[in-house]
Design a protein around this motif. Structure first.
Motif, PDB file in Angstrom:
ATOM      1  N   LYS A 127      20.621 102.476  16.980  1.00  0.00           N
ATOM      2  CA  LYS A 127      21.370 101.460  16.715  1.00  0.00           C
ATOM      3  C   LYS A 127      22.706 101.775  16.024  1.00  0.00           C
ATOM      4  CE  LYS A 127      17.080  98.683  15.952  1.00  0.00           C
ATOM      5  NZ  LYS A 127      16.293  97.944  15.035  1.00  0.00           N
ATOM      6  N   ILE A 128      23.525 100.756  15.977  1.00  0.00           N
ATOM      7  CA  ILE A 128      25.018 100.923  15.492  1.00  0.00           C
ATOM      8  C   ILE A 128      25.131  99.863  14.333  1.00  0.00           C
ATOM      9  CG2 ILE A 128      26.047 101.905  17.591  1.00  0.00           C
ATOM     10  CD1 ILE A 128      27.242  98.946  17.873  1.00  0.00           C
ATOM     11  N   LYS A 129      25.982 100.032  13.441  1.00  0.00           N
ATOM     12  CA  LYS A 129      26.602  99.118  12.505  1.00  0.00           C
ATOM     13  C   LYS A 129      27.986  98.701  13.000  1.00  0.00           C
ATOM     14  CE  LYS A 129      24.109 101.186   8.828  1.00  0.00           C
ATOM     15  NZ  LYS A 129      23.937 102.029   7.621  1.00  0.00           N
ATOM     16  N   PRO A 130      28.520  97.556  13.192  1.00  0.00           N
ATOM     17  CA  PRO A 130      30.052  97.274  13.460  1.00  0.00           C
ATOM     18  C   PRO A 130      31.023  97.607  12.475  1.00  0.00           C
ATOM     19  CG  PRO A 130      28.776  95.316  13.343  1.00  0.00           C
ATOM     20  CD  PRO A 130      27.834  96.403  12.925  1.00  0.00           C
ATOM     21  N   TYR A 131      31.986  98.090  12.610  1.00  0.00           N
ATOM     22  CA  TYR A 131      32.992  98.100  11.569  1.00  0.00           C
ATOM     23  C   TYR A 131      34.239  97.362  12.057  1.00  0.00           C
ATOM     24  CZ  TYR A 131      36.635 100.359   8.689  1.00  0.00           C
ATOM     25  OH  TYR A 131      37.373 100.685   7.686  1.00  0.00           O
ATOM     26  N   ILE A 132      34.474  96.302  11.641  1.00  0.00           N
ATOM     27  CA  ILE A 132      35.133  94.978  12.103  1.00  0.00           C
ATOM     28  C   ILE A 132      36.621  95.066  11.157  1.00  0.00           C
ATOM     29  CG2 ILE A 132      35.584  92.690  12.597  1.00  0.00           C
ATOM     30  CD1 ILE A 132      32.332  92.455  12.711  1.00  0.00           C
ATOM     31  N   SER A 133      37.636  94.991  12.091  1.00  0.00           N
ATOM     32  CA  SER A 133      38.590  95.049  11.475  1.00  0.00           C
ATOM     33  C   SER A 133      39.751  94.476  12.346  1.00  0.00           C
ATOM     34  CB  SER A 133      39.408  96.553  11.167  1.00  0.00           C
ATOM     35  OG  SER A 133      40.655  96.417  10.749  1.00  0.00           O
ATOM     36  N   ASP A 134      40.471  93.491  12.041  1.00  0.00           N
ATOM     37  CA  ASP A 134      41.724  93.097  12.956  1.00  0.00           C
ATOM     38  C   ASP A 134      43.225  93.563  12.463  1.00  0.00           C
ATOM     39  OD1 ASP A 134      42.141  91.792  10.651  1.00  0.00           O
ATOM     40  OD2 ASP A 134      41.845  89.696  11.077  1.00  0.00           O
ATOM     41  N   LYS A 135      43.272  94.574  11.372  1.00  0.00           N
ATOM     42  CA  LYS A 135      44.293  95.346  11.140  1.00  0.00           C
ATOM     43  C   LYS A 135      44.819  96.493  11.988  1.00  0.00           C
ATOM     44  CE  LYS A 135      43.435  93.884   6.292  1.00  0.00           C
ATOM     45  NZ  LYS A 135      43.302  94.490   5.149  1.00  0.00           N
ATOM     46  N   THR A 136      44.821  96.106  13.205  1.00  0.00           N
ATOM     47  CA  THR A 136      45.601  97.325  14.344  1.00  0.00           C
ATOM     48  C   THR A 136      46.681  96.475  14.956  1.00  0.00           C
ATOM     49  OG1 THR A 136      44.101  96.213  16.152  1.00  0.00           O
ATOM     50  CG2 THR A 136      43.133  97.802  14.781  1.00  0.00           C
ATOM     51  N   SER A 137      47.385  97.705  15.660  1.00  0.00           N
ATOM     52  CA  SER A 137      48.474  97.267  16.356  1.00  0.00           C
ATOM     53  C   SER A 137      48.272  97.964  17.649  1.00  0.00           C
ATOM     54  CB  SER A 137      49.777  97.529  15.631  1.00  0.00           C
ATOM     55  OG  SER A 137      49.737  99.196  15.509  1.00  0.00           O
ATOM     56  N   ALA A 138      49.655  97.600  18.692  1.00  0.00           N
ATOM     57  CA  ALA A 138      49.420  98.186  20.054  1.00  0.00           C
ATOM     58  C   ALA A 138      49.982  99.709  20.028  1.00  0.00           C
ATOM     59  CB  ALA A 138      49.984  97.592  20.923  1.00  0.00           C
ATOM     60  N   THR A 139      50.828  99.965  19.007  1.00  0.00           N
ATOM     61  CA  THR A 139      51.730 100.916  18.973  1.00  0.00           C
ATOM     62  C   THR A 139      51.621 101.752  17.642  1.00  0.00           C
ATOM     63  OG1 THR A 139      53.787  99.815  18.445  1.00  0.00           O
ATOM     64  CG2 THR A 139      53.267 100.398  20.793  1.00  0.00           C
ATOM     65  N   LEU A 140      52.261 102.949  17.368  1.00  0.00           N
ATOM     66  CA  LEU A 140      52.292 103.555  16.249  1.00  0.00           C
ATOM     67  C   LEU A 140      53.548 103.049  15.619  1.00  0.00           C
ATOM     68  CD1 LEU A 140      51.739 107.194  16.565  1.00  0.00           C
ATOM     69  CD2 LEU A 140      50.618 105.763  14.793  1.00  0.00           C
ATOM     70  N   PRO A 141      53.545 102.761  14.128  1.00  0.00           N
ATOM     71  CA  PRO A 141      54.864 102.305  13.510  1.00  0.00           C
ATOM     72  C   PRO A 141      55.902 103.283  14.008  1.00  0.00           C
ATOM     73  CG  PRO A 141      53.148 102.416  12.074  1.00  0.00           C
ATOM     74  CD  PRO A 141      52.538 103.111  13.032  1.00  0.00           C
ATOM     75  N   ASN A 142      57.189 102.720  14.078  1.00  0.00           N
ATOM     76  CA  ASN A 142      58.408 103.564  14.504  1.00  0.00           C
ATOM     77  C   ASN A 142      58.637 104.662  13.147  1.00  0.00           C
ATOM     78  OD1 ASN A 142      58.843 102.789  17.237  1.00  0.00           O
ATOM     79  ND2 ASN A 142      59.933 101.154  16.270  1.00  0.00           N
ATOM     80  N   LEU A 143      58.571 104.169  12.054  1.00  0.00           N
ATOM     81  CA  LEU A 143      58.901 104.452  10.699  1.00  0.00           C
ATOM     82  C   LEU A 143      57.522 104.919   9.924  1.00  0.00           C
ATOM     83  CD1 LEU A 143      60.869 106.037   8.889  1.00  0.00           C
ATOM     84  CD2 LEU A 143      60.951 103.781   7.912  1.00  0.00           C
TER      85      LEU A 143
END
Length: 314
Positions: free
Chosen positions: A26-42
């Protein structure tokens, strides 16, 4: 023609019906919407982590699995056994403690402490264990160096990345990428039992859920201070992960098995038969190449060969 079509549909439905997850745990979900499609430039970390590579073993594997031999750049290459290595990585955060990437190898592998085989006879027949030369086992290394592991990030759950998991304390979280466990594939019928045993009894298995299509690339600042980035790079497996670790002398880019070899990285050739979805793996490898081109990186770490030095930008 009708019967050929019927056979195709029948066997397609049959394969779907008998497909299963890579592990029954069984798994536990780690839910996060704090993602982006790319790495920050800086990228300006508030503090840097310490990064260390531990070489566990040397091995050999099929070149046709490690590289797409149908790629035009691979013309002339023939399938053979290619030298590879197994690694785990240590990420020590000054505030949150030490984490591992992948699990190394258990002391008694391929036997467990009870003397029973951890992998099925079918799996063992395909993995060339007679070629395995072990230098370091996980539990011994951690005890010898007094490492208190707070969590393990698995690049993915192929067996060669889970060989040390069963020796880790059951309270330690095992983090896997989006859909790594919950996706279903026919091949898992043959590996699920082995994966279950290698992960150990009742593992603390945590699957990232970034709230979007799991086929999309995602970037997650795990500690929230720009010191350690998880890169969701589906393709090799549904939930394959890579990692970007900033450092003062140039960062570290851990590819997982989105690219197994030095030659594959330098030539931009994806893995071959070992990969689940070649099209997605192509997209993810192109993304990782872009990361290397746009960020200060000192070393790139293919999944199964020595690191590659990258000239720093002026």
């Amino acid at each position: 023609m009708f019967f050929k079509r019927f056979d195709f549909l029948f066997y397609g439905v049959l394969a779907l019906a008998f497909s299963c997850q890579v592990t029954s745990h069984k798994i536990k979900p780690y839910i996060s919407d704090k993602t982006s499609a790319t790495l920050p430039n800086l990228i300006l970390p508030k503090q840097y982590v310490t990064f260390q590579v531990v070489k566990v073993a040397d091995w050999e594997a099929s070149l046709a699995g490690l590289l797409d031999l149908d790629d035009p750049k691979a013309i002339g290459l023939k399938d053979r056994l290619e030298p590879i290595s197994i690694y785990f990585y240590l990420v020590k955060h000054p505030k949150f403690g030490t984490y591992m990437i992948d699990s190394g190898m258990g002391k008694n592998f391929p036997k467990g402490e009870d003397g029973k085989s951890l992998v099925s006879s079918i799996v063992e027949s395909q993995m060339h264990f007679e070629k395995l030369k072990v230098y370091e086992t996980t539990k011994t290394y951690l005890q010898k160096n007094k490492v208190d592991v707070k969590g393990i990030f698995f690049t993915h759950l192929h067996l060669d990345h889970t060989l040390g998991a069963y020796e880790i304390d059951r309270s330690v979280p095992f983090y896997v990428g989006p859909s790594e466990v919950t996706s279903r594939q026919f091949i898992n019928l043959f590996v699920q039992g082995s994966t279950d045993r290698l992960l150990g009894e009742i593992p603390n298995l945590v699957q990232f859920d970034f709230g979007k299509n799991s086929n999309e690339i995602a970037v997650f600042d795990f500690f929230g201070d720009q010191s350690f980035f998880i890169l969701s790079v589906p393709g090799h497996t549904p939930g394959s992960l890579a990692f970007y670790i900033p450092a003062k002398g140039g960062g570290h880019l851990v590819l997982g098995d989105s690219c197994h070899t030095q030659w594959g990285w330098k030539e931009g050739v994806t893995p071959g038969k070992f990969t689940t979805n070649a099209k997605l793996n192509r997209k993810s490898l192109d993304f990782l190449k872009q990361v290397a081109e746009t960020h200060e990186i000192q070393f790139v770490y293919p999944g199964h060969q020595d690191r590659i030095s990258t000239p720093l930008k002026k």
